[in-house]
Design a protein around this motif. Sequence first.
Motif, PDB file in Angstrom:
ATOM      1  N   GLY A  24       0.780  -1.230   0.000  1.00 44.63           N
ATOM      2  CA  GLY A  24       0.000   0.000   0.000  1.00 44.63           C
ATOM      3  C   GLY A  24       0.815   1.284   0.000  1.00 44.63           C
ATOM      4  O   GLY A  24       0.265   2.367  -0.116  1.00 44.63           O
ATOM      5  N   GLU A  25       2.139   1.196   0.130  1.00 37.45           N
ATOM      6  CA  GLU A  25       2.987   2.379   0.082  1.00 37.45           C
ATOM      7  C   GLU A  25       3.533   2.554  -1.326  1.00 37.45           C
ATOM      8  O   GLU A  25       3.800   1.580  -2.022  1.00 37.45           O
ATOM      9  CB  GLU A  25       4.163   2.246   1.049  1.00 37.45           C
ATOM     10  CG  GLU A  25       3.752   2.315   2.505  1.00 37.45           C
ATOM     11  CD  GLU A  25       4.975   2.433   3.400  1.00 37.45           C
ATOM     12  OE1 GLU A  25       5.762   3.359   3.177  1.00 37.45           O
ATOM     13  OE2 GLU A  25       5.114   1.590   4.289  1.00 37.45           O
ATOM     14  N   THR A  26       3.697   3.802  -1.735  1.00 37.99           N
ATOM     15  CA  THR A  26       4.272   4.103  -3.032  1.00 37.99           C
ATOM     16  C   THR A  26       5.703   4.566  -2.834  1.00 37.99           C
ATOM     17  O   THR A  26       5.971   5.425  -2.002  1.00 37.99           O
ATOM     18  CB  THR A  26       3.451   5.208  -3.736  1.00 37.99           C
ATOM     19  OG1 THR A  26       2.108   4.757  -3.875  1.00 37.99           O
ATOM     20  CG2 THR A  26       4.041   5.533  -5.094  1.00 37.99           C
ATOM     21  N   PHE A  27       6.626   3.981  -3.604  1.00 34.00           N
ATOM     22  CA  PHE A  27       8.032   4.374  -3.556  1.00 34.00           C
ATOM     23  C   PHE A  27       8.306   5.325  -4.721  1.00 34.00           C
ATOM     24  O   PHE A  27       7.492   5.473  -5.632  1.00 34.00           O
ATOM     25  CB  PHE A  27       8.960   3.157  -3.676  1.00 34.00           C
ATOM     26  CG  PHE A  27       8.767   2.111  -2.621  1.00 34.00           C
ATOM     27  CD1 PHE A  27       8.178   2.389  -1.392  1.00 34.00           C
ATOM     28  CD2 PHE A  27       9.189   0.821  -2.852  1.00 34.00           C
ATOM     29  CE1 PHE A  27       8.027   1.410  -0.422  1.00 34.00           C
ATOM     30  CE2 PHE A  27       9.040  -0.171  -1.893  1.00 34.00           C
ATOM     31  CZ  PHE A  27       8.460   0.121  -0.677  1.00 34.00           C
ATOM     32  N   SER A  28       9.487   5.909  -4.717  1.00 34.94           N
ATOM     33  CA  SER A  28       9.853   6.825  -5.800  1.00 34.94           C
ATOM     34  C   SER A  28       9.917   6.080  -7.133  1.00 34.94           C
ATOM     35  O   SER A  28      10.307   4.919  -7.188  1.00 34.94           O
ATOM     36  CB  SER A  28      11.197   7.491  -5.504  1.00 34.94           C
ATOM     37  OG  SER A  28      12.211   6.515  -5.449  1.00 34.94           O
ATOM     38  N   ARG A  29       9.510   6.762  -8.173  1.00 34.73           N
ATOM     39  CA  ARG A  29       9.639   6.225  -9.525  1.00 34.73           C
ATOM     40  C   ARG A  29      11.084   6.378  -9.970  1.00 34.73           C
ATOM     41  O   ARG A  29      11.759   7.316  -9.559  1.00 34.73           O
ATOM     42  CB  ARG A  29       8.744   6.976 -10.500  1.00 34.73           C
ATOM     43  CG  ARG A  29       7.285   6.778 -10.250  1.00 34.73           C
ATOM     44  CD  ARG A  29       6.479   7.590 -11.226  1.00 34.73           C
ATOM     45  NE  ARG A  29       5.060   7.378 -10.979  1.00 34.73           N
ATOM     46  CZ  ARG A  29       4.111   7.743 -11.807  1.00 34.73           C
ATOM     47  NH1 ARG A  29       4.416   8.350 -12.941  1.00 34.73           N
ATOM     48  NH2 ARG A  29       2.848   7.511 -11.523  1.00 34.73           N
ATOM     49  N   VAL A  30      11.527   5.464 -10.801  1.00 34.27           N
ATOM     50  CA  VAL A  30      12.874   5.563 -11.351  1.00 34.27           C
ATOM     51  C   VAL A  30      12.812   5.393 -12.861  1.00 34.27           C
ATOM     52  O   VAL A  30      11.905   4.757 -13.386  1.00 34.27           O
ATOM     53  CB  VAL A  30      13.855   4.535 -10.728  1.00 34.27           C
ATOM     54  CG1 VAL A  30      14.063   4.817  -9.254  1.00 34.27           C
ATOM     55  CG2 VAL A  30      13.374   3.117 -10.933  1.00 34.27           C
ATOM     56  N   ARG A  31      13.785   5.992 -13.537  1.00 33.52           N
ATOM     57  CA  ARG A  31      13.853   5.909 -14.996  1.00 33.52           C
ATOM     58  C   ARG A  31      15.186   5.314 -15.393  1.00 33.52           C
ATOM     59  O   ARG A  31      16.199   5.528 -14.723  1.00 33.52           O
ATOM     60  CB  ARG A  31      13.724   7.300 -15.615  1.00 33.52           C
ATOM     61  CG  ARG A  31      12.413   7.956 -15.239  1.00 33.52           C
ATOM     62  CD  ARG A  31      12.125   9.229 -15.992  1.00 33.52           C
ATOM     63  NE  ARG A  31      11.670   8.833 -17.319  1.00 33.52           N
ATOM     64  CZ  ARG A  31      12.321   9.151 -18.443  1.00 33.52           C
ATOM     65  NH1 ARG A  31      13.399   9.852 -18.410  1.00 33.52           N
ATOM     66  NH2 ARG A  31      11.851   8.761 -19.611  1.00 33.52           N
ATOM     67  N   GLY A  32      15.171   4.586 -16.490  1.00 36.06           N
ATOM     68  CA  GLY A  32      16.416   4.016 -16.975  1.00 36.06           C
ATOM     69  C   GLY A  32      16.172   3.082 -18.136  1.00 36.06           C
ATOM     70  O   GLY A  32      15.081   3.019 -18.693  1.00 36.06           O
ATOM     71  N   ILE A  33      17.221   2.352 -18.467  1.00 34.90           N
ATOM     72  CA  ILE A  33      17.148   1.344 -19.518  1.00 34.90           C
ATOM     73  C   ILE A  33      17.427  -0.006 -18.872  1.00 34.90           C
ATOM     74  O   ILE A  33      18.424  -0.161 -18.152  1.00 34.90           O
ATOM     75  CB  ILE A  33      18.148   1.652 -20.647  1.00 34.90           C
ATOM     76  CG1 ILE A  33      17.717   2.954 -21.329  1.00 34.90           C
ATOM     77  CG2 ILE A  33      18.226   0.500 -21.641  1.00 34.90           C
ATOM     78  CD1 ILE A  33      18.593   3.405 -22.466  1.00 34.90           C
TER      79      ILE A  33
END
Length: 187
Positions: A24-33
């Motif tokens: 139920g907790e949301t963590f930070s989004r991450v971007r990458g390949i």
Amino acid sequence: MIEDELVRMSTLGCPVEIERGRAGETFSRVRGIVVGVEGNWLALQALVDSVYFDGYFLLPIRDITAVVEDTENGYVSSAIEALGRPTVDYHLPADASVSSVLQTANAHSRLIALSIEADDDQALFVGKVVERGSDVFSMLLINRAGVWSDEPAELEYSDVTRIDFGDRYCAALARFGDPAPQTDDNS
């Protein structure tokens, strides 16, 4: 299924955004390949500010809630191509347990950063793993002033939500912080 989508993205080599969370907790989004999917772990070549490569993110697949291919920003692919993509020089271990992933990240970089995002504090630990046990590991920490702790912190494998390494922040702390203390490195 999330794992199938991650494997598909690894063959495409395109930027993705990873949405994450647990219980139920949301963590930070991450971007990458996506550069690897092994066992229960994902390796991303990290993208910051959409187009700049900055080390690696290692993520437990159990915390990934969505994988979004970045097709909206038309300039991203052009910018990445023009700015250059570093050679992938890290590969997840075949068994890809938390312990083995920590070991390989620790061996790859002078410092690693661990996120424990399930806590209200969203803790970040930067340092070197100095001992690995069956359920816990010990990590000698360096603070943002570049000063090392006197004693290692004991952390639980199950709490780790993200491992970062090879990034500019860890490189700067390793280069300009106090010299790392000598330890019996059993990691």
